[in-house]
Motif scaffolding. Structure first.
Motif, PDB file in Angstrom:
ATOM      1  N   ALA A   1      16.255  53.769  27.924  1.00 11.21           N
ATOM      2  CA  ALA A   1      14.807  53.670  28.062  1.00 11.21           C
ATOM      3  C   ALA A   1      14.323  54.407  29.300  1.00 11.21           C
ATOM      4  O   ALA A   1      15.014  54.471  30.316  1.00 11.21           O
ATOM      5  N   CYS A   2      13.138  54.955  29.217  1.00  6.75           N
ATOM      6  CA  CYS A   2      12.498  55.659  30.321  1.00  6.75           C
ATOM      7  C   CYS A   2      12.163  54.683  31.445  1.00  6.75           C
ATOM      8  O   CYS A   2      11.483  53.679  31.241  1.00  6.75           O
ATOM      9  N   ALA A   3      12.647  54.983  32.651  1.00  7.68           N
ATOM     10  CA  ALA A   3      12.403  54.126  33.808  1.00  7.68           C
ATOM     11  C   ALA A   3      10.931  54.107  34.205  1.00  7.68           C
ATOM     12  O   ALA A   3      10.428  53.090  34.685  1.00  7.68           O
TER      13      ALA A   3
ATOM     14  N   GLN B   1       9.944  54.531  25.999  1.00  5.08           N
ATOM     15  CA  GLN B   1      10.294  55.659  25.144  1.00  5.08           C
ATOM     16  C   GLN B   1      11.748  56.037  25.415  1.00  5.08           C
ATOM     17  O   GLN B   1      12.296  55.713  26.468  1.00  5.08           O
ATOM     18  N   HIS B   2      12.341  56.756  24.493  1.00  2.20           N
ATOM     19  CA  HIS B   2      13.723  57.206  24.644  1.00  2.20           C
ATOM     20  C   HIS B   2      13.812  58.278  25.729  1.00  2.20           C
ATOM     21  O   HIS B   2      13.049  59.243  25.735  1.00  2.20           O
ATOM     22  N   ALA B   3      14.727  58.101  26.659  1.00  2.00           N
ATOM     23  CA  ALA B   3      14.977  59.078  27.724  1.00  2.00           C
ATOM     24  C   ALA B   3      16.269  59.808  27.395  1.00  2.00           C
ATOM     25  O   ALA B   3      17.353  59.292  27.616  1.00  2.00           O
ATOM     26  N   ALA B   4      16.138  61.008  26.875  1.00  2.00           N
ATOM     27  CA  ALA B   4      17.312  61.791  26.496  1.00  2.00           C
ATOM     28  C   ALA B   4      18.006  62.396  27.708  1.00  2.00           C
ATOM     29  O   ALA B   4      19.186  62.722  27.650  1.00  2.00           O
ATOM     30  N   ASN B   5      17.275  62.547  28.821  1.00  2.00           N
ATOM     31  CA  ASN B   5      17.816  63.175  30.017  1.00  2.00           C
ATOM     32  C   ASN B   5      17.396  62.402  31.257  1.00  2.00           C
ATOM     33  O   ASN B   5      16.475  61.592  31.215  1.00  2.00           O
ATOM     34  N   SER B   6      18.059  62.704  32.353  1.00  2.00           N
ATOM     35  CA  SER B   6      17.685  62.144  33.644  1.00  2.00           C
ATOM     36  C   SER B   6      17.242  63.283  34.550  1.00  2.00           C
ATOM     37  O   SER B   6      17.704  64.416  34.409  1.00  2.00           O
TER      38      SER B   6
ATOM     39  N   PRO C   1      10.414  62.615  27.760  1.00  2.00           N
ATOM     40  CA  PRO C   1       9.816  63.946  27.904  1.00  2.00           C
ATOM     41  C   PRO C   1       8.374  63.921  28.427  1.00  2.00           C
ATOM     42  O   PRO C   1       7.994  64.760  29.245  1.00  2.00           O
ATOM     43  N   GLY C   2       7.564  62.973  27.981  1.00  2.00           N
ATOM     44  CA  GLY C   2       6.180  62.901  28.438  1.00  2.00           C
ATOM     45  C   GLY C   2       6.066  62.628  29.921  1.00  2.00           C
ATOM     46  O   GLY C   2       5.243  63.224  30.620  1.00  2.00           O
TER      47      GLY C   2
END
Length: 95
Positions: free
Chosen positions: A3-5, A15-20, A53-54
């Protein structure tokens, strides 16, 4: 799903966090979601944080209070260190 921090910190549905990404912040609500801490820089902590991403775009453009991208630091037009945001840019997050 990671999850997005920032979604969590802002009280939004995560939202899904695909990257950091690397951030500088002193916000406890974001520091608590950090995957890694690199140390202190000018009173802020350099962290690796999972972000959707947003919110990557929002941080890049300087629209998340108390958070700046660690790699985008440098003197701005006034000679102070900070994020170089695009004036008048609109948010791409769903918030």
């Amino acid at each position: 799903m990671t999850a997005c921090a920032i979604c969590r910190a802002e009280g939004q549905p995560p939202q899904h966090a695909a990257n950091s990404i690397g951030l500088l912040t002193s916000r406890f609500d974001i520091l608590s979601g950090a995957a890694h801490r690199y140390g202190e820089v000018e009173g802020e902590t350099h962290v690796l944080v999972p972000v959707c991403p947003g919110h990557v775009v929002d941080v890049y453009r300087g629209r998340v209070p108390g958070v700046r991208m660690a790699w985008r630091l440098g003197p701005d037009e006034s000679g102070t260190t900070g994020v170089h945001a695009s004036p008048g840019a609109e948010s791409s997050s769903r918030a």
